[in-house]
Design a protein around this motif. Structure first.
Motif, PDB file in Angstrom:
ATOM      1  N   THR A  41      80.511-100.671  96.804  1.00 26.77           N
ATOM      2  CA  THR A  41      81.462-101.329  95.910  1.00 26.77           C
ATOM      3  C   THR A  41      80.757-101.860  94.673  1.00 26.77           C
ATOM      4  OG1 THR A  41      82.876-101.893  97.779  1.00 26.77           O
ATOM      5  CG2 THR A  41      83.213-103.141  95.749  1.00 26.77           C
ATOM      6  N   PHE A  42      79.597-102.476  94.854  1.00 25.95           N
ATOM      7  CA  PHE A  42      78.831-102.968  93.719  1.00 25.95           C
ATOM      8  C   PHE A  42      78.451-101.810  92.791  1.00 25.95           C
ATOM      9  CE2 PHE A  42      74.651-103.494  91.760  1.00 25.95           C
ATOM     10  CZ  PHE A  42      74.929-104.543  90.890  1.00 25.95           C
ATOM     11  N   ASP A  43      77.895-100.744  93.353  1.00 23.39           N
ATOM     12  CA  ASP A  43      77.479 -99.591  92.547  1.00 23.39           C
ATOM     13  C   ASP A  43      78.667 -98.933  91.849  1.00 23.39           C
ATOM     14  OD1 ASP A  43      74.816 -99.952  93.265  1.00 23.39           O
ATOM     15  OD2 ASP A  43      74.894 -98.461  94.876  1.00 23.39           O
ATOM     16  N   HIS A  44      79.765 -98.808  92.558  1.00 23.46           N
ATOM     17  CA  HIS A  44      80.979 -98.202  92.009  1.00 23.46           C
ATOM     18  C   HIS A  44      81.487 -99.033  90.826  1.00 23.46           C
ATOM     19  CE1 HIS A  44      84.654 -95.765  92.327  1.00 23.46           C
ATOM     20  NE2 HIS A  44      85.314 -96.871  92.035  1.00 23.46           N
ATOM     21  N   ASN A  82      81.249-108.616  89.448  1.00 21.86           N
ATOM     22  CA  ASN A  82      80.269-107.731  90.051  1.00 21.86           C
ATOM     23  C   ASN A  82      78.938-108.446  90.288  1.00 21.86           C
ATOM     24  OD1 ASN A  82      80.337-105.147  91.191  1.00 21.86           O
ATOM     25  ND2 ASN A  82      78.926-104.385  89.638  1.00 21.86           N
ATOM     26  N   ALA A  83      78.618-109.417  89.435  1.00 23.39           N
ATOM     27  CA  ALA A  83      77.410-110.219  89.658  1.00 23.39           C
ATOM     28  C   ALA A  83      77.531-110.995  90.970  1.00 23.39           C
ATOM     29  CB  ALA A  83      77.164-111.164  88.484  1.00 23.39           C
ATOM     30  N   LEU A  84      78.737-111.466  91.276  1.00 21.55           N
ATOM     31  CA  LEU A  84      78.951-112.156  92.551  1.00 21.55           C
ATOM     32  C   LEU A  84      78.762-111.201  93.725  1.00 21.55           C
ATOM     33  CD1 LEU A  84      82.028-114.370  91.634  1.00 21.55           C
ATOM     34  CD2 LEU A  84      79.669-115.132  92.028  1.00 21.55           C
ATOM     35  N   LEU A  85      79.205-109.962  93.577  1.00 21.75           N
ATOM     36  CA  LEU A  85      78.960-108.969  94.625  1.00 21.75           C
ATOM     37  C   LEU A  85      77.469-108.722  94.800  1.00 21.75           C
ATOM     38  CD1 LEU A  85      81.745-106.291  94.020  1.00 21.75           C
ATOM     39  CD2 LEU A  85      81.607-107.973  95.866  1.00 21.75           C
ATOM     40  N   HIS A  86      76.737-108.699  93.685  1.00 24.68           N
ATOM     41  CA  HIS A  86      75.285-108.514  93.743  1.00 24.68           C
ATOM     42  C   HIS A  86      74.629-109.674  94.490  1.00 24.68           C
ATOM     43  CE1 HIS A  86      71.145-108.087  92.049  1.00 24.68           C
ATOM     44  NE2 HIS A  86      71.414-106.840  92.362  1.00 24.68           N
ATOM     45  N   LEU A  89      75.196-109.205  98.115  1.00 23.56           N
ATOM     46  CA  LEU A  89      74.270-108.220  98.684  1.00 23.56           C
ATOM     47  C   LEU A  89      72.943-108.865  99.061  1.00 23.56           C
ATOM     48  CD1 LEU A  89      74.806-105.088  96.418  1.00 23.56           C
ATOM     49  CD2 LEU A  89      74.958-105.152  98.909  1.00 23.56           C
ATOM     50  N   HIS A  90      72.423-109.686  98.148  1.00 27.19           N
ATOM     51  CA  HIS A  90      71.153-110.361  98.432  1.00 27.19           C
ATOM     52  C   HIS A  90      71.287-111.378  99.562  1.00 27.19           C
ATOM     53  CE1 HIS A  90      68.612-108.520  95.436  1.00 27.19           C
ATOM     54  NE2 HIS A  90      69.618-108.593  94.584  1.00 27.19           N
ATOM     55  N   ALA A  91      72.392-112.096  99.584  1.00 25.41           N
ATOM     56  CA  ALA A  91      72.607-113.077 100.652  1.00 25.41           C
ATOM     57  C   ALA A  91      72.774-112.389 101.991  1.00 25.41           C
ATOM     58  CB  ALA A  91      73.851-113.923 100.340  1.00 25.41           C
ATOM     59  N   TYR A  92      73.334-111.208 101.999  1.00 23.84           N
ATOM     60  CA  TYR A  92      73.563-110.457 103.231  1.00 23.84           C
ATOM     61  C   TYR A  92      72.268-110.120 103.940  1.00 23.84           C
ATOM     62  CZ  TYR A  92      76.251-107.411 106.303  1.00 23.84           C
ATOM     63  OH  TYR A  92      76.855-106.845 107.385  1.00 23.84           O
ATOM     64  N   THR A  93      71.228-109.864 103.154  1.00 26.78           N
ATOM     65  CA  THR A  93      69.953-109.446 103.742  1.00 26.78           C
ATOM     66  C   THR A  93      69.047-110.620 104.097  1.00 26.78           C
ATOM     67  OG1 THR A  93      68.965-109.141 101.543  1.00 26.78           O
ATOM     68  CG2 THR A  93      69.995-107.216 102.582  1.00 26.78           C
ATOM     69  N   GLU A  94      69.474-111.822 103.789  1.00 28.96           N
ATOM     70  CA  GLU A  94      68.635-113.012 104.106  1.00 28.96           C
ATOM     71  C   GLU A  94      68.783-113.432 105.533  1.00 28.96           C
ATOM     72  OE1 GLU A  94      69.798-115.954 101.228  1.00 28.96           O
ATOM     73  OE2 GLU A  94      68.627-114.997  99.677  1.00 28.96           O
TER      74      GLU A  94
END
Length: 94
Positions: A41-44, A82-86, A89-94
């Motif tokens: 979704t972020f990339d799209h 989209n910055a919030l989606l980014h 993404l980073h929070a997801y991997t923490e």
């Protein structure tokens, strides 16, 4: 009717415009699948942001500055989302 084709799906311009994306959210049972959809979704959206940049440029070249200003204003909000989606993404991997 204006038709745009990119990355496997078509966008048609006009008042009857429909934008179909088929995602199977019931398949998000695993963390990997949820992360993959978030990343996609972020990339799209990033791809669409680039299209909007091109649109603003074209509108300005055609003397449609008022329209370009509105699209540019929407672009700011689009990029903020989209910055919030980014960040997600980073929070997801923490």
């Amino acid at each position: 009717m204006l038709k745009l084709l990119h990355e496997g799906h078509t966008h048609e311009g006009g008042s009857d415009h429909e934008h179909h994306h088929h995602h199977h959210h019931d398949e998000l049972a695993s963390k990997d699948q949820a992360y993959a959809l978030l990343s996609y979704t972020f990339d799209h959206n990033d791809h669409h942001a680039g299209e909007l940049d091109d649109l603003v440029k074209t509108l300005r070249e055609n003397g449609k500055d008022a329209v370009a200003d509105k699209v540019a204003e929407a672009q700011v909000k689009f990029r903020e989302g989209n910055a919030l989606l980014h960040e997600a993404l980073h929070a997801y991997t923490e």
